[in-house]
Design a protein around this motif. Sequence first.
Motif, PDB file in Angstrom:
ATOM      1  N   GLU A  34       0.826  -1.212   0.000  1.00  0.00           N
ATOM      2  CA  GLU A  34       0.000   0.000   0.000  1.00  0.00           C
ATOM      3  C   GLU A  34       0.863   1.267   0.000  1.00  0.00           C
ATOM      4  O   GLU A  34       0.475   2.285  -0.568  1.00  0.00           O
ATOM      5  CB  GLU A  34      -0.915  -0.003   1.229  1.00  0.00           C
ATOM      6  N   ASP A  35       2.040   1.172   0.607  1.00  0.00           N
ATOM      7  CA  ASP A  35       2.910   2.338   0.725  1.00  0.00           C
ATOM      8  C   ASP A  35       3.969   2.407  -0.361  1.00  0.00           C
ATOM      9  O   ASP A  35       4.402   3.502  -0.739  1.00  0.00           O
ATOM     10  CB  ASP A  35       3.607   2.334   2.090  1.00  0.00           C
ATOM     11  N   ILE A  53      11.968   8.184  13.689  1.00  0.00           N
ATOM     12  CA  ILE A  53      11.752   9.153  12.616  1.00  0.00           C
ATOM     13  C   ILE A  53      12.268   8.571  11.310  1.00  0.00           C
ATOM     14  O   ILE A  53      13.196   7.755  11.307  1.00  0.00           O
ATOM     15  CB  ILE A  53      12.449  10.509  12.922  1.00  0.00           C
ATOM     16  N   GLN A  54      11.661   8.979  10.219  1.00  0.00           N
ATOM     17  CA  GLN A  54      12.111   8.683   8.862  1.00  0.00           C
ATOM     18  C   GLN A  54      12.325  10.014   8.136  1.00  0.00           C
ATOM     19  O   GLN A  54      11.709  11.023   8.482  1.00  0.00           O
ATOM     20  CB  GLN A  54      11.050   7.873   8.102  1.00  0.00           C
ATOM     21  N   PRO A  55      13.172  10.050   7.116  1.00  0.00           N
ATOM     22  CA  PRO A  55      13.405  11.325   6.413  1.00  0.00           C
ATOM     23  C   PRO A  55      12.183  11.866   5.684  1.00  0.00           C
ATOM     24  O   PRO A  55      12.029  13.086   5.567  1.00  0.00           O
ATOM     25  CB  PRO A  55      14.515  10.979   5.424  1.00  0.00           C
ATOM     26  N   PHE A  56      11.331  10.993   5.152  1.00  0.00           N
ATOM     27  CA  PHE A  56      10.197  11.447   4.350  1.00  0.00           C
ATOM     28  C   PHE A  56       8.873  11.127   5.034  1.00  0.00           C
ATOM     29  O   PHE A  56       8.233  11.986   5.610  1.00  0.00           O
ATOM     30  CB  PHE A  56      10.233  10.808   2.960  1.00  0.00           C
ATOM     31  N   PRO A  70       2.946   9.866  -3.948  1.00  0.00           N
ATOM     32  CA  PRO A  70       2.850  11.329  -3.828  1.00  0.00           C
ATOM     33  C   PRO A  70       1.486  11.824  -3.388  1.00  0.00           C
ATOM     34  O   PRO A  70       1.391  12.931  -2.813  1.00  0.00           O
ATOM     35  CB  PRO A  70       3.183  11.817  -5.246  1.00  0.00           C
ATOM     36  N   ASP A  71       0.438  11.071  -3.643  1.00  0.00           N
ATOM     37  CA  ASP A  71      -0.901  11.515  -3.267  1.00  0.00           C
ATOM     38  C   ASP A  71      -1.216  11.243  -1.800  1.00  0.00           C
ATOM     39  O   ASP A  71      -2.259  11.678  -1.304  1.00  0.00           O
ATOM     40  CB  ASP A  71      -1.948  10.823  -4.145  1.00  0.00           C
TER      41      ASP A  71
END
Length: 747
Positions: free
Chosen positions: A73-74, A696-699, A706-707
């Motif tokens: 899904e990701d 934490i993750q960078p993004f 992107p949506d």
Amino acid sequence: MAWLKRSALALVVVLVLAFVALASWEPYFAHQSEAPEYREFSAEIVRDEFGVPMIYGETDADVAYGVAIAHAEDDFSTLQDVAAMSRGRYGAIAGQDGATFDYVYHLLDARGTAMRKYYDLPEDTRALFEAYATGLNQFADEHPGEVKLANLFPLNGEDIAAGFVLRQPFFYGLGNVIGPLVAGDELRREFGPDIPGFPRDGSAPDASAPVDEAEPGGTAIHGLVLPWGEEADHLGSNAWAVSPERSGGPTTLISNSHQPLRGGVAWYELSVHSGEGWHFTGANFPGSPFPFLGHNENLGWTNTVNRPDMADIYQLEMNDDGTQYRLDGEWVDLESTTVTLPVKMGPITLPVRRTVLRSVHGPVIENDNGFFAVRYGGMDSVDQLDAYYRINKAQNLEEWQAQMARMAIPSTNFIYADREGNIAYVYNAAIPDRPELDEVQANWRGVLDGSRSDLIWEGTVDYAEIPKLINPASGWLYNSNNEPYTAAGEGSDLSPDDFSPVLGIERKQTNRSWRAYRLLSEVEGPLDLAALERIKYDTAYERRGYVADMYDQLEALDPGDDADLAEARDLMLTWDFTADNEGAADSLALLMIRDFMSAEYNNKNEGELPDVAEYLLDKRAHLMEHFGRIDPPMSELLRLRQGDVDLPLDGGSDTLRASTTWVVDDDGRLSLVHGDSFIQWVEWPRDGGRVFSRSIQPFGAATTRPDSEHYTDQMQLFVDHELKPVRFWEEDVRAAAQSTRTVTNAR
């Protein structure tokens, strides 16, 4: 003229047919897998406010099924890339670069190893992988418009295992052996202490070079390009563990892995909880049903890349026609297989034929200097699939060490902590069990005589032989891709004299390691939260190794009449050895450091080091072109970019706050592609209370969607040195739930 028209028409027909054939042949020619035998699975996927999934299931296999669907899904795009690699079909997606991975897939016999070994794994482990494959197959069936490659699905457990076999050896640097062999270049290998007959590239710790980075680039393989850099050599990490006696409070574990921010070895955060006792939170790589690092209720661990000498090279004595090699006085047939590599070029996919060779030693590479076989640690094994699963479920140090002692996980350092207050460091490596022969008979770090069967080792050394530290007197442990002999401080460190040189343990330091060792050793009070945060996010360099080499050249540089060179040199001489976005010289230093670091990481000799004048002028020109000045704030130069979000970063290549590798965008800014990635901070309270962690993750969780609102929602926190809560306990998961859904494959 009629015949000419007919000929032209025939030619057009032939060209059209050829185009259709080249555009469509690959999916039908490719290996096809059978879907796993049907079994009903059901999982609940609960996502928190950052979209991080907790996957619940009655059985471990149910959870693995849910892991596949949640990850798809990701980031279904990357999962498909990894699946294509595990089938030798990545070139049909990624073209020339992908085809090179496919060549290595065949060279290492990834499919053959999976076919031979996968079905020897315990039934419950195989059930995990079959369930994971089932989840990927279901997502592909339900989202046909997202599928990149025809006939890529269905997958089965054997396919997932083949992906592990392909990728794992490159974490300890097998590409640094195979790449030069293929190109016929001189090998630059990292070696241990000086002993007769064992040449060494490096020296004692204070003069050695980092090992976790290398300059991006390619190595030609019969006209293909081998991109070892981003996927293999650009690996690093920091890790810390602190005992409750030293912290003055909780047992603390800090996971700070440096991985590419995108792609097949980028971290994906998840949590799992089954009715069979599997309860874990951490991160995995695409293609895995379980986390590779993180924690459960009672213990946790993290990893850093290590670089033991785990590959041996044998030169074969060949017969005249190159079809046989001599072994113990007898001629033995060289195995030869022709494989077809798909190479996508625009709308067509070219079939490229290559020959893959093998001997009893292992894969064989022919170059202008002869035929060379490679034998490496972890070869022909899939036991790591079971070992990772078991350590996920270990509940105490004894159980965890029992799994580590199997030597099934081929490489990577492990830093461990638990609720009982234990901390541990294990220099984990499936180091070959080499005979300790006289150096005249065998130079394990050179090129071996391939005609001698007594040099073909079997198995790995015992767990007792590798370096490890448990509960050191200092109360702290760390690793920053350095040798295992600096890990716990003076009086607690191991001695290299206690370990055989035949083990091939690296004698290297990174600048991060020197810095971490100094900062940890200087703390006189408790290593509490504030002290550890200062160390983790430190942006300074030690003036040692390649940093000292660069600065020594700067101080000795005479710019003569070159005003531009003088200006750049004078600015650099004001640098305060930090990458904190505050100094006027930080941007220029950031650009300069990378080149000198790469030179040492690639074991360049003194005459091959960067010329400081040349590089100063080059970096000055870059800054002038894009900023109109040579002293722009570093925050304007170094950026974290995803979609429409564009944020400033601190830290540099080889600082503890790691902004290691970047690409230069069209506007001249440096867009981070590798460095600090998944960070997890774990604490077990001293009073025996429940484990608590932040991450934490960078993004964000949905790195290729992107949506999604979770495409960029962690970026500001990451830039601000902040962490978010990990939802581990069920009441916290339910309270923070932003979405909950049940998935099943029930017919």
